[in-house]
Design an enzyme around this catalytic site. Structure first.
Site, PDB file in Angstrom:
ATOM      1  N   TYR A 137      12.155 -30.162 -17.939  1.00  0.00           N
ATOM      2  CA  TYR A 137      11.900 -31.492 -18.352  1.00  0.00           C
ATOM      3  C   TYR A 137      13.240 -31.956 -18.967  1.00  0.00           C
ATOM      4  O   TYR A 137      13.942 -33.021 -18.421  1.00  0.00           O
ATOM      5  CB  TYR A 137      10.868 -31.521 -19.375  1.00  0.00           C
ATOM      6  CG  TYR A 137      10.994 -32.790 -20.167  1.00  0.00           C
ATOM      7  CD1 TYR A 137      10.688 -34.212 -19.476  1.00  0.00           C
ATOM      8  CD2 TYR A 137      11.065 -32.928 -21.391  1.00  0.00           C
ATOM      9  CE1 TYR A 137      10.807 -35.137 -20.351  1.00  0.00           C
ATOM     10  CE2 TYR A 137      11.306 -34.146 -22.356  1.00  0.00           C
ATOM     11  CZ  TYR A 137      11.041 -35.297 -21.456  1.00  0.00           C
ATOM     12  OH  TYR A 137      11.199 -36.466 -22.252  1.00  0.00           O
TER      13      TYR A 137
ATOM     14  N   GLY B 250      11.011 -21.085 -27.524  1.00  0.00           N
ATOM     15  CA  GLY B 250      12.056 -22.277 -27.214  1.00  0.00           C
ATOM     16  C   GLY B 250      12.223 -23.191 -28.194  1.00  0.00           C
ATOM     17  O   GLY B 250      13.180 -24.037 -28.262  1.00  0.00           O
TER      18      GLY B 250
END
Length: 320
Positions: free
Chosen positions: A138, A278
């Site tokens: 993304y 993450g």
């Protein structure tokens, strides 16, 4: 001005469209309604139901500019299935730029994201000049569009502004968050306050922060939307500018939880859990460039942001 807003039936696109109409602009919304809502298009805007790849059928030389929000935006989904993110976010933007060029429309404001920075290599707050190393498809797709816009500006005289959002919340003029699935902290905490979930989840309590939870920069959607109107004026032919949009400060997950408890009067029980893979410890924007060059500054507090989101959520419950 006569404006095209792609993704104008979504959360941020609808609020920006409402402000553009208030400012006296004519607005056409192009939205596939795959994630947006027909009733989120503000009265006074024309709706064309369709994909951004078909922008050439909507644009004509009478348009003055485009505000581009249409995109896929779920981080986890982008990791599991990156193809649609490249096809929609990058391929769709390329199709839009080709359509703009063919019709002589040369001003664009692009909805970008702090996900372009990835896990920050620099100390907070992040500046636009800090390294952009996306941690997921993304963010990578949004950064690719930024590079595309820079090249397009140089080659074809486009005037483009990319606005990198940090954490956006709140509601304005009757428009707010209606995502499915909902991944954002504030609306998920409000679901608990509304009795639609038994408890909140605090994901990660061992970060190197004041209370061990992740710190994020929360910006009221109305402050964010106002920056888009200023960015329209800042777009100059042959130039691509990038601005962070954030409050310049940060709040931990526990601090946001406390704000939701204050505003709603609900205890909002919370259960601690492990970190999400993450997730950086701190993600806060330096907004000095936007303040200086756009003449913009955020003015709404975290409590006001939560209160406006809560009013919107309660209004939706009442209408259900």
């Amino acid at each position: 001005m006569k404006l095209l807003v792609t993704g104008g039936a979504g959360y941020i696109g609808s609020v920006v469209t409402a402000l553009l109409l208030e400012a006296g602009h004519g607005v056409t919304v192009l939205d596939s309604l795959s994630t947006g809502h027909r009733d989120a298009v503000p009265p006074g805007a024309a709706l064309v139901e369709g994909d951004v790849h078909g922008a050439a059928d909507v644009l004509d030389p009478s348009f003055d500019a485009v505000l581009h929000f249409a995109a896929k935006s779920l981080v986890g989904e982008s990791v599991q299935d990156p193809g649609p993110y490249w096809a929609n976010n990058v391929g769709g933007t390329l199709a839009l730029l080709e359509a703009m060029r063919s019709h002589g429309v040369n001003r664009l404001v692009f909805s970008s994201t702090a996900a372009t920075y990835g896990d920050p290599l620099s100390e907070a707050p992040l500046r636009e000049s800090d390294p952009a190393v996306p941690a997921n498809p993304y963010g990578a797709s949004k950064l690719a569009v930024d590079h595309l816009l820079s090249g397009w500006a140089q080659a074809h005289g486009l005037g483009a502004v990319s606005l990198r959002y940090f954490n956006v919340a709140g509601a304005h003029l009757g428009f707010g968050e209606r995502h499915d699935p909902e991944t954002h902290l504030v609306p998920n905490l409000l679901r608990v306050a509304a009795g639609r979930a038994p408890h909140a989840s605090v994901l990660g309590t061992d970060y190197p922060t004041g209370d061990g939870t992740a710190v994020r920069d929360y910006l009221h959607v109305a402050d964010l939307a106002e920056a888009h109107l200023r960015a329209l004026e800042r777009a100059e032919p042959g130039s691509h500018r990038v601005y962070n949009l954030g409050s310049g400060g940060g709040y931990s997950v526990r601090e946001v939880l406390a704000a939701v408890r204050r505003v709603t009067g609900h205890p909002v029980p919370a259960v601690d859990g492990p970190r999400r893979a993450g997730d950086p410890a701190v993600l806060v924007a330096a907004n000095a460039l936007a303040r200086r060059e756009l003449g913009w500054k955020p003015v709404r507090t975290l409590d006001q942001t939560v209160a406006d989101a809560w009013a919107f959520a309660r209004g939706r419950e009442a209408d259900a």
